[in-house]
Scaffold this motif. Structure first.
Motif, PDB file in Angstrom:
ATOM      1  N   GLY A  29       0.001  -2.380 -14.983  1.00  0.00           N
ATOM      2  CA  GLY A  29      -1.206  -2.826 -14.309  1.00  0.00           C
ATOM      3  C   GLY A  29      -1.429  -4.308 -14.535  1.00  0.00           C
ATOM      4  O   GLY A  29      -1.036  -4.844 -15.575  1.00  0.00           O
ATOM      5  N   ILE A  30      -2.018  -4.954 -13.543  1.00  0.00           N
ATOM      6  CA  ILE A  30      -2.335  -6.381 -13.623  1.00  0.00           C
ATOM      7  C   ILE A  30      -3.822  -6.552 -13.352  1.00  0.00           C
ATOM      8  O   ILE A  30      -4.362  -5.953 -12.417  1.00  0.00           O
ATOM      9  CB  ILE A  30      -1.538  -7.199 -12.589  1.00  0.00           C
ATOM     10  CG1 ILE A  30      -0.043  -7.102 -12.873  1.00  0.00           C
ATOM     11  CG2 ILE A  30      -1.985  -8.655 -12.589  1.00  0.00           C
ATOM     12  CD1 ILE A  30       0.820  -7.770 -11.815  1.00  0.00           C
ATOM     13  N   LEU A  31      -4.472  -7.377 -14.140  1.00  0.00           N
ATOM     14  CA  LEU A  31      -5.870  -7.726 -13.933  1.00  0.00           C
ATOM     15  C   LEU A  31      -5.913  -9.154 -13.415  1.00  0.00           C
ATOM     16  O   LEU A  31      -5.282 -10.042 -13.997  1.00  0.00           O
ATOM     17  CB  LEU A  31      -6.637  -7.610 -15.253  1.00  0.00           C
ATOM     18  CG  LEU A  31      -8.122  -7.950 -15.223  1.00  0.00           C
ATOM     19  CD1 LEU A  31      -8.881  -6.959 -14.347  1.00  0.00           C
ATOM     20  CD2 LEU A  31      -8.685  -7.951 -16.645  1.00  0.00           C
ATOM     21  N   ARG A  32      -6.631  -9.362 -12.325  1.00  0.00           N
ATOM     22  CA  ARG A  32      -6.716 -10.698 -11.729  1.00  0.00           C
ATOM     23  C   ARG A  32      -8.161 -11.189 -11.730  1.00  0.00           C
ATOM     24  O   ARG A  32      -9.089 -10.412 -11.604  1.00  0.00           O
ATOM     25  CB  ARG A  32      -6.215 -10.664 -10.289  1.00  0.00           C
ATOM     26  CG  ARG A  32      -4.758 -10.277 -10.160  1.00  0.00           C
ATOM     27  CD  ARG A  32      -4.356 -10.144  -8.675  1.00  0.00           C
ATOM     28  NE  ARG A  32      -3.084  -9.501  -8.533  1.00  0.00           N
ATOM     29  CZ  ARG A  32      -1.913 -10.124  -8.555  1.00  0.00           C
ATOM     30  NH1 ARG A  32      -1.871 -11.426  -8.681  1.00  0.00           N
ATOM     31  NH2 ARG A  32      -0.787  -9.446  -8.423  1.00  0.00           N
ATOM     32  N   LEU A  33      -8.303 -12.489 -11.845  1.00  0.00           N
ATOM     33  CA  LEU A  33      -9.594 -13.152 -11.734  1.00  0.00           C
ATOM     34  C   LEU A  33      -9.430 -14.247 -10.694  1.00  0.00           C
ATOM     35  O   LEU A  33      -8.577 -15.127 -10.858  1.00  0.00           O
ATOM     36  CB  LEU A  33     -10.007 -13.742 -13.088  1.00  0.00           C
ATOM     37  CG  LEU A  33     -11.323 -14.532 -13.123  1.00  0.00           C
ATOM     38  CD1 LEU A  33     -12.501 -13.628 -12.766  1.00  0.00           C
ATOM     39  CD2 LEU A  33     -11.519 -15.171 -14.487  1.00  0.00           C
ATOM     40  N   ASP A  34     -10.188 -14.161  -9.624  1.00  0.00           N
ATOM     41  CA  ASP A  34     -10.067 -15.109  -8.518  1.00  0.00           C
ATOM     42  C   ASP A  34      -8.632 -15.185  -8.002  1.00  0.00           C
ATOM     43  O   ASP A  34      -8.118 -16.263  -7.696  1.00  0.00           O
ATOM     44  CB  ASP A  34     -10.563 -16.504  -8.932  1.00  0.00           C
ATOM     45  CG  ASP A  34     -12.046 -16.510  -9.288  1.00  0.00           C
ATOM     46  OD1 ASP A  34     -12.806 -15.719  -8.674  1.00  0.00           O
ATOM     47  OD2 ASP A  34     -12.441 -17.285 -10.176  1.00  0.00           O
ATOM     48  N   GLY A  35      -7.964 -14.036  -7.969  1.00  0.00           N
ATOM     49  CA  GLY A  35      -6.601 -13.954  -7.447  1.00  0.00           C
ATOM     50  C   GLY A  35      -5.511 -14.339  -8.431  1.00  0.00           C
ATOM     51  O   GLY A  35      -4.331 -14.172  -8.163  1.00  0.00           O
ATOM     52  N   LYS A  36      -5.893 -14.839  -9.599  1.00  0.00           N
ATOM     53  CA  LYS A  36      -4.920 -15.272 -10.605  1.00  0.00           C
ATOM     54  C   LYS A  36      -4.752 -14.183 -11.674  1.00  0.00           C
ATOM     55  O   LYS A  36      -5.742 -13.695 -12.228  1.00  0.00           O
ATOM     56  CB  LYS A  36      -5.417 -16.560 -11.269  1.00  0.00           C
ATOM     57  CG  LYS A  36      -4.548 -17.055 -12.385  1.00  0.00           C
ATOM     58  CD  LYS A  36      -5.183 -18.243 -13.087  1.00  0.00           C
ATOM     59  CE  LYS A  36      -4.402 -18.529 -14.370  1.00  0.00           C
ATOM     60  NZ  LYS A  36      -5.165 -19.314 -15.308  1.00  0.00           N
ATOM     61  N   PRO A  37      -3.495 -13.801 -11.992  1.00  0.00           N
ATOM     62  CA  PRO A  37      -3.288 -12.803 -13.048  1.00  0.00           C
ATOM     63  C   PRO A  37      -3.787 -13.335 -14.391  1.00  0.00           C
ATOM     64  O   PRO A  37      -3.460 -14.454 -14.786  1.00  0.00           O
ATOM     65  CB  PRO A  37      -1.767 -12.616 -13.089  1.00  0.00           C
ATOM     66  CG  PRO A  37      -1.256 -13.171 -11.809  1.00  0.00           C
ATOM     67  CD  PRO A  37      -2.236 -14.231 -11.392  1.00  0.00           C
TER      68      PRO A  37
END
Length: 132
Positions: A29-37
């Motif tokens: 799984g990947i968590l992104r903030l404003d599209g950035k991992p």
């Protein structure tokens, strides 16, 4: 990973895991903030009731990134498992405190395995194993 020494240690282990997700039976799984991992995690089932998180990395400069990847990954990938094993704390107090905050049902012992023929590890090297 030794070839060319492009990666070392933990980075090498992560690269091998990512290159072999299916063969190793890993989910990620990947968590992104404003599209950035900003965080990622990898784990697998070890039996019908236990899922193990083998790798979890997050940008420590982003408050809440670690707990958020842990919570969201568990919510999306660990339903139906009675236990989530977050593995060892590596002797790091902050990591130990974080893992205890999940109120573990049980803390397992840690053992050391040493090869009799020290060719692979040298005379003073060993591998730590967590009791399963």
């Amino acid at each position: 990973c030794r070839q060319g020494m492009m990666y070392s240690g933990e980075t090498c282990a992560v690269k091998i895991a990512l290159d072999n997700l299916k063969a190793l039976g890993l989910r990620g799984g990947i968590l992104r903030l404003d599209g950035k991992p900003i965080a990622f995690t990898l784990g697998s089932a070890i039996n019908s009731d236990t899922f193990v998180i083998q790798i979890e990395k997050a940008d420590a400069n982003i408050p809440g990134a670690y707990p958020m990847i842990a919570q969201q990954f568990a919510k999306r990938n660990c339903e139906g498992y009675a236990y989530i094993n977050r593995e060892e704390d590596l002797g790091m107090e902050g990591l130990r405190k974080s893992k205890k905050s999940y109120r573990p049902v049980k803390l397992l012992g840690k053992y050391t395995a040493v090869r009799k023929d020290s060719k692979l590890f040298g005379d003073s090297q060993s591998i730590d194993l967590e009791e399963i």
